[in-house]
Scaffold this active site. Structure first.
Site, PDB file in Angstrom:
ATOM      1  N   CYS A 131       0.821  -1.200   0.000  1.00  0.00           N
ATOM      2  CA  CYS A 131       0.000   0.000   0.000  1.00  0.00           C
ATOM      3  C   CYS A 131       0.864   1.263   0.000  1.00  0.00           C
ATOM      4  O   CYS A 131       1.426   1.638   1.031  1.00  0.00           O
ATOM      5  CB  CYS A 131      -0.908  -0.036   1.245  1.00  0.00           C
ATOM      6  SG  CYS A 131      -1.854   1.460   1.522  1.00  0.00           S
ATOM      7  N   CYS A 134      -0.335   4.100   2.229  1.00  0.00           N
ATOM      8  CA  CYS A 134      -0.023   3.887   3.654  1.00  0.00           C
ATOM      9  C   CYS A 134       1.455   4.140   3.933  1.00  0.00           C
ATOM     10  O   CYS A 134       1.804   4.761   4.936  1.00  0.00           O
ATOM     11  CB  CYS A 134      -0.325   2.442   4.058  1.00  0.00           C
ATOM     12  SG  CYS A 134      -1.952   1.869   3.563  1.00  0.00           S
ATOM     13  N   ASP A 135       2.337   3.646   3.079  1.00  0.00           N
ATOM     14  CA  ASP A 135       3.745   3.552   3.451  1.00  0.00           C
ATOM     15  C   ASP A 135       4.693   4.391   2.597  1.00  0.00           C
ATOM     16  O   ASP A 135       5.879   4.478   2.920  1.00  0.00           O
ATOM     17  CB  ASP A 135       4.191   2.075   3.396  1.00  0.00           C
ATOM     18  CG  ASP A 135       3.426   1.228   4.408  1.00  0.00           C
ATOM     19  OD1 ASP A 135       3.046   1.776   5.461  1.00  0.00           O
ATOM     20  OD2 ASP A 135       3.197   0.039   4.144  1.00  0.00           O
TER      21      ASP A 135
HETATM   22  C1  LIG Z   1       1.055  -4.090   5.445  1.00  0.00           C
HETATM   23  C2  LIG Z   1      -0.128  -3.159   5.478  1.00  0.00           C
HETATM   24  C3  LIG Z   1       0.037  -1.869   5.953  1.00  0.00           C
HETATM   25  C4  LIG Z   1      -1.048  -1.010   6.013  1.00  0.00           C
HETATM   26  N1  LIG Z   1      -0.851   0.249   6.507  1.00  0.00           N
HETATM   27  C5  LIG Z   1      -1.906   1.075   6.614  1.00  0.00           C
HETATM   28  C6  LIG Z   1      -1.750   2.389   7.160  1.00  0.00           C
HETATM   29  O1  LIG Z   1      -0.635   2.792   7.537  1.00  0.00           O
HETATM   30  N2  LIG Z   1      -2.849   3.171   7.230  1.00  0.00           N
HETATM   31  C7  LIG Z   1      -4.082   2.765   6.789  1.00  0.00           C
HETATM   32  O2  LIG Z   1      -5.051   3.523   6.917  1.00  0.00           O
HETATM   33  N3  LIG Z   1      -4.271   1.541   6.259  1.00  0.00           N
HETATM   34  C8  LIG Z   1      -3.217   0.692   6.152  1.00  0.00           C
HETATM   35  N4  LIG Z   1      -3.377  -0.534   5.591  1.00  0.00           N
HETATM   36  C9  LIG Z   1      -4.711  -0.891   5.050  1.00  0.00           C
HETATM   37  C10 LIG Z   1      -5.634  -1.307   6.196  1.00  0.00           C
HETATM   38  O3  LIG Z   1      -4.988  -2.255   7.003  1.00  0.00           O
HETATM   39  C11 LIG Z   1      -6.933  -1.871   5.633  1.00  0.00           C
HETATM   40  O4  LIG Z   1      -7.542  -0.918   4.792  1.00  0.00           O
HETATM   41  C12 LIG Z   1      -7.883  -2.216   6.762  1.00  0.00           C
HETATM   42  O5  LIG Z   1      -7.288  -3.136   7.651  1.00  0.00           O
HETATM   43  C13 LIG Z   1      -9.202  -2.804   6.221  1.00  0.00           C
HETATM   44  O6  LIG Z   1      -9.976  -3.117   7.333  1.00  0.00           O
HETATM   45  P1  LIG Z   1     -11.141  -4.205   7.273  1.00  0.00           P
HETATM   46  O7  LIG Z   1     -11.673  -4.253   8.658  1.00  0.00           O
HETATM   47  O8  LIG Z   1     -12.056  -3.894   6.163  1.00  0.00           O
HETATM   48  O9  LIG Z   1     -10.448  -5.579   6.880  1.00  0.00           O
HETATM   49  P2  LIG Z   1      -9.193  -6.364   7.441  1.00  0.00           P
HETATM   50  O10 LIG Z   1      -8.298  -5.524   8.259  1.00  0.00           O
HETATM   51  O11 LIG Z   1      -8.630  -7.051   6.255  1.00  0.00           O
HETATM   52  O12 LIG Z   1      -9.851  -7.462   8.413  1.00  0.00           O
HETATM   53  C14 LIG Z   1     -10.588  -8.530   7.900  1.00  0.00           C
HETATM   54  C15 LIG Z   1     -11.021  -9.437   9.035  1.00  0.00           C
HETATM   55  O13 LIG Z   1     -11.941 -10.397   8.514  1.00  0.00           O
HETATM   56  C16 LIG Z   1     -11.596 -11.678   8.997  1.00  0.00           C
HETATM   57  N5  LIG Z   1     -12.095 -12.705   8.083  1.00  0.00           N
HETATM   58  C17 LIG Z   1     -11.743 -12.964   6.799  1.00  0.00           C
HETATM   59  N6  LIG Z   1     -12.413 -14.028   6.317  1.00  0.00           N
HETATM   60  C18 LIG Z   1     -13.224 -14.451   7.325  1.00  0.00           C
HETATM   61  C19 LIG Z   1     -14.158 -15.519   7.471  1.00  0.00           C
HETATM   62  N7  LIG Z   1     -14.437 -16.387   6.487  1.00  0.00           N
HETATM   63  N8  LIG Z   1     -14.799 -15.645   8.663  1.00  0.00           N
HETATM   64  C20 LIG Z   1     -14.557 -14.786   9.679  1.00  0.00           C
HETATM   65  N9  LIG Z   1     -13.696 -13.762   9.590  1.00  0.00           N
HETATM   66  C21 LIG Z   1     -13.026 -13.607   8.442  1.00  0.00           C
HETATM   67  C22 LIG Z   1     -10.091 -11.644   9.123  1.00  0.00           C
HETATM   68  O14 LIG Z   1      -9.618 -12.678   9.985  1.00  0.00           O
HETATM   69  C23 LIG Z   1      -9.903 -10.228   9.693  1.00  0.00           C
HETATM   70  O15 LIG Z   1     -10.094 -10.253  11.084  1.00  0.00           O
HETATM   71  C24 LIG Z   1      -2.318  -1.426   5.536  1.00  0.00           C
HETATM   72  C25 LIG Z   1      -2.487  -2.728   5.044  1.00  0.00           C
HETATM   73  C26 LIG Z   1      -1.406  -3.585   5.007  1.00  0.00           C
HETATM   74  C27 LIG Z   1      -1.593  -4.991   4.477  1.00  0.00           C
END
Ligand SMILES: Cc1cc2nc3c(=O)[nH]c(=O)nc-3n(C[C@H](O)[C@H](O)[C@H](O)COP(=O)(O)OP(=O)(O)OC[C@H]3O[C@@H](n4cnc5c(N)ncnc54)[C@H](O)[C@@H]3O)c2cc1C
Length: 309
Positions: A131, A134-135
């Site tokens: 990303c 983000c970074d």
């Molecule tokens: C390396 C990295 C660095 C990042 N840095 C930043 C940053 O600095 N700033 C920023 O704003 N964003 C950053 N991001 C992006 C940010 O992390 C995501 O946009 C955010 O986490 C999305 O949130 P979410 O809750 O939609 O999904 P996610 O964080 O992806 O969480 C998904 C959840 O769903 C669960 N899940 C999946 N499938 C199932 C299933 N079948 N049953 C039950 N549970 C399930 C997973 O276990 C997890 O708990 C970064 C991402 C990465 C990978």
């Protein structure tokens, strides 16, 4: 029978949990295989409002989780393996155990496709990123590599030129898949160099816990060279975690859940928040924001006797 089940414990699921718990809906939050979601993979998060000095991704998630727990959210380890969404109550199978709920919030995120190199996982958050938004800021005046050949790889590369001294785009073929307009922009940018017919074979240096170089193989000649870089951005696409909902909810061609009027899905009473329905912004704050929306939408749906009108 529960009022609300929330699938996923990333920023979207946890924020939905805070709101639903404060509305006395005693939500059950299902962790999935990655408790805490994508932010647990990273180190410093500098763009989440309210933390001027930045904070570690896992610390931010721990605080959100404590906040949801404080208001009565319950957590369940395990992944959802099957769902029945015909009409409420919805039946959710979590590792063989069935739970029922009147409203469902899907916050299962999207996973970045990775190269599959052993060093890649170990260095994520330490110079390996998926990303640029983000970074990118961490790579002021440094050398970075971007892997990929589509529109999103070029978007990442162009964005990174704001910070990096040089951006090398590495692609396994001798031409890009990206749209013509993006290609023209990238070719015209003097900071972007191209490495054709090549793929990363290893990322160094796991011992130092930082990226120092990428070992690159030319796929045509077989030649292997080390390229000194400070960071590598893998931009070969994302997979929304929606396999279990295929055929039950409307999705786009890639599998992102389609939402309308806030966080409503094609099934009344089922809401979607965060990266699982957003292939554009993919940020913790936007995921958290839509988690809040989903909890409010679910609360209104329940208040109206499960009709949402
Ligand atoms: C390396 C990295 C660095 C990042 N840095 C930043 C940053 O600095 N700033 C920023 O704003 N964003 C950053 N991001 C992006 C940010 O992390 C995501 O946009 C955010 O986490 C999305 O949130 P979410 O809750 O939609 O999904 P996610 O964080 O992806 O969480 C998904 C959840 O769903 C669960 N899940 C999946 N499938 C199932 C299933 N079948 N049953 C039950 N549970 C399930 C997973 O276990 C997890 O708990 C970064 C991402 C990465 C990978």
């Amino acid at each position: 029978m529960r009022d609300v089940i929330i699938l996923g414990s990333g920023p979207a699921g946890l924020t939905a949990g805070v709101y639903a718990a404060r509305a006395h809906l005693t939500p059950l939050i299902v962790d999935g295989h990655e408790p805490g979601g994508q932010l647990t993979l990273t180190t410093m998060v500098e763009n989440f409002p309210g933390f001027p000095e930045g904070l570690l991704g896992p610390d931010l998630i721990r605080s959100m989780r404590r906040q949801a727990e404080r208001f009565g959210a319950e957590f369940r380890q395990g992944a959802v393996t099957a769902v029945e969404l015909g009409r409420p109550p919805f039946r959710i199978t979590i590792d063989g155990m069935v739970e029922e709920c009147r409203a469902l919030i899907i916050a299962t995120g999207a996973s970045a496709k990775m190269l599959g190199l052993p060093s890649e996982r170990q260095l994520i958050g330490h110079g390996v990123s998926t990303c640029a938004t983000c970074d990118g800021f961490f790579f002021q005046d440094q050398e970075v590599m971007v892997v990929g050949g589509g529109d999103s790889a070029l978007e990442e590369a162009l964005f990174l030129t704001k910070f990096a001294k040089r951006v090398t785009l590495i692609h396994r073929r001798d031409k890009l898949r990206a749209s013509k307009i993006m290609q023209e922009k990238a070719f015209a940018n003097p900071k972007i160099a191209f490495l054709w017919d090549s793929a990363p074979e290893e990322i160094r240096d796991v011992m130092q816990q930082k990226v120092t170089a990428v070992r690159v193989r030319n796929l045509k000649t077989g030649a292997v060279t080390d390229r000194a870089v400070d960071g590598i951005f893998v931009a070969i696409g994302h997979t929304p975690n929606t396999a279990v909902f295929q055929g039950l909810l409307e999705m786009d061609a890639v599998g992102y859940i389609t939402t309308h009027d806030g966080t409503k899905t094609s099934v009344p009473g089922v809401f979607a928040a965060g990266d699982v329905q957003d292939h554009v912004y993919r940020q913790a704050i936007t995921a958290a924001g839509s988690g809040c929306m989903a909890a409010i939408d679910a609360e209104r749906f329940l208040e109206h006797g499960g009709s949402g009108d």
